[in-house]
Design an enzyme around this catalytic site. Sequence first.
Site, mmCIF file in Angstrom:
data_model
loop_
_atom_site.group_PDB
_atom_site.id
_atom_site.type_symbol
_atom_site.label_atom_id
_atom_site.label_comp_id
_atom_site.label_asym_id
_atom_site.label_seq_id
_atom_site.Cartn_x
_atom_site.Cartn_y
_atom_site.Cartn_z
ATOM 1 N N MET A 1 36.831 67.373 26.572
ATOM 2 C CA MET A 1 36.865 67.879 25.204
ATOM 3 C C MET A 1 36.664 69.388 25.192
ATOM 4 S SD MET A 1 34.718 65.043 23.069
ATOM 5 C CE MET A 1 33.657 64.652 24.459
ATOM 6 N N ALA A 2 37.690 70.073 24.653
ATOM 7 C CA ALA A 2 37.619 71.529 24.561
ATOM 8 C C ALA A 2 36.341 71.931 23.827
ATOM 9 C CB ALA A 2 38.846 72.028 23.804
ATOM 10 N N CYS A 85 47.280 67.034 22.467
ATOM 11 C CA CYS A 85 46.406 67.841 21.598
ATOM 12 C C CYS A 85 47.164 68.236 20.327
ATOM 13 C CB CYS A 85 45.943 69.093 22.339
ATOM 14 S SG CYS A 85 44.962 70.162 21.274
ATOM 15 N N LYS A 124 47.660 62.727 29.918
ATOM 16 C CA LYS A 124 46.951 62.138 28.771
ATOM 17 C C LYS A 124 47.792 62.378 27.533
ATOM 18 C CE LYS A 124 42.653 61.909 26.255
ATOM 19 N NZ LYS A 124 42.717 62.851 25.131
ATOM 20 N N ASN A 185 41.940 54.930 25.663
ATOM 21 C CA ASN A 185 41.042 55.874 24.998
ATOM 22 C C ASN A 185 41.216 55.764 23.490
ATOM 23 O OD1 ASN A 185 41.405 59.195 23.994
ATOM 24 N ND2 ASN A 185 39.410 58.429 24.593
ATOM 25 N N GLY A 186 40.097 56.001 22.786
ATOM 26 C CA GLY A 186 40.133 56.049 21.327
ATOM 27 C C GLY A 186 39.190 55.059 20.704
ATOM 28 N N ARG A 210 34.171 61.350 22.166
ATOM 29 C CA ARG A 210 33.150 61.789 21.201
ATOM 30 C C ARG A 210 31.825 61.055 21.310
ATOM 31 N NH1 ARG A 210 36.957 61.146 16.201
ATOM 32 N NH2 ARG A 210 37.653 59.523 17.651
#
Length: 334
Positions: A1-2, A85, A124, A185-186, A210
């Site tokens: 995560m940026a 992104c 990704k 993912n998610g 997250r």
Amino acid sequence: MAGYTDAAMRRACRCQGAALCHTEMTNDLGLLRADSKTWQLLETFDDEAPCVAHLYGSNPDSLAEAAARVAATGRFAGIDLNAGCPVRKITACGAGAALIHDPQRIHDILSAMRKCVTLPLTIKTRLGPRPDAVMIFEILAAAESAGVDALTLHARFTSQGHGGLPDLNLLAETKRRARIPVIGNGGVRTVQDARRMLAETGVDALMIARAALGNPWIFGEISAALAGGAAPDLAANADGHRDLGEISAAIESHMADTRALFEQTNTHQGVTPSAAESDAHLVAVFRCHLFRYLRGLKGSSYLRGRLHMLNSLADIRAAVAACLERESEYRSRQ
Ligand SMILES: Cc1cc2nc3c(=O)[nH]c(=O)nc-3n(C[C@H](O)[C@H](O)[C@H](O)COP(=O)(O)O)c2cc1C
């Protein structure tokens, strides 16, 4: 995560059981220009492994060259291409989620990268730009024919951003069609979410983003539960289950690693920061993690509105102590 998954956060996650971590998103052109700020995003601790370098860009040649240079550092276990992104600054350059519209370009990029790196190469991506434009099957085919080793699928559309439900049916269908491992993912926040994604889709692994913010324990807890242990309630601190001493220790060691990373990065660039500069950096970087660690505790919402007023390490420690004390009093009354 940026903005989050620097070496300090990755160490926190790894120590708590994350099997594989990714760097922050790093631009190919910045790497090729030898831009120091860009290379800083790929700073790793010496004991860090395995870590995957997560790159973005839109041009096959520059991405391939950047991947080769990153691989040549010998510090990474793999190279990952970002094709998901949704941030405008990224898509405006044809990178990130902009690539989802163009599987041929994804193929060209990954083929060029494949020729230049022998490390595992992954991508990704997302399901497609919008629910009426599913692109994942074309993207999967493009990745496979380019010789990619695995695909991580954030099971949402670009139009969803990070909200809304992930589409487990499309994730399952992707896994069914794939000849390479698929990482799902998610929306995985709890053991129940993890079990559900694995059971309903058959993916080979899970990626958690997250829910790890301020909660690095999630990796060990989910792994333990999947291995047959008890399934704790992982709603972070919301239910007051996390031991307060454990939270305090995690904050302290994450802060120490943030400082160590800053000092290491500066040393690599031939600069010795003063203690005051290290403190200032730590405070600036750690504010965004602090609230995550304290989320759900009594006094944390009060703190949230005042994060910008924390200007020193002493301010942070005082705020943490006050929040933990309030929570401790609250728990003792339960
Ligand atoms: C602040 C933030 C930064 C992110 N940065 C990246 C990134 O650099 N590269 C990427 O592939 N995904 C990025 N993501 C997306 C996450 O990796 C993940 O796909 C998404 O949050 C869904 O997973 P989750 O529900 O476990 O959070 C970011 C998400 C957030 C919230």
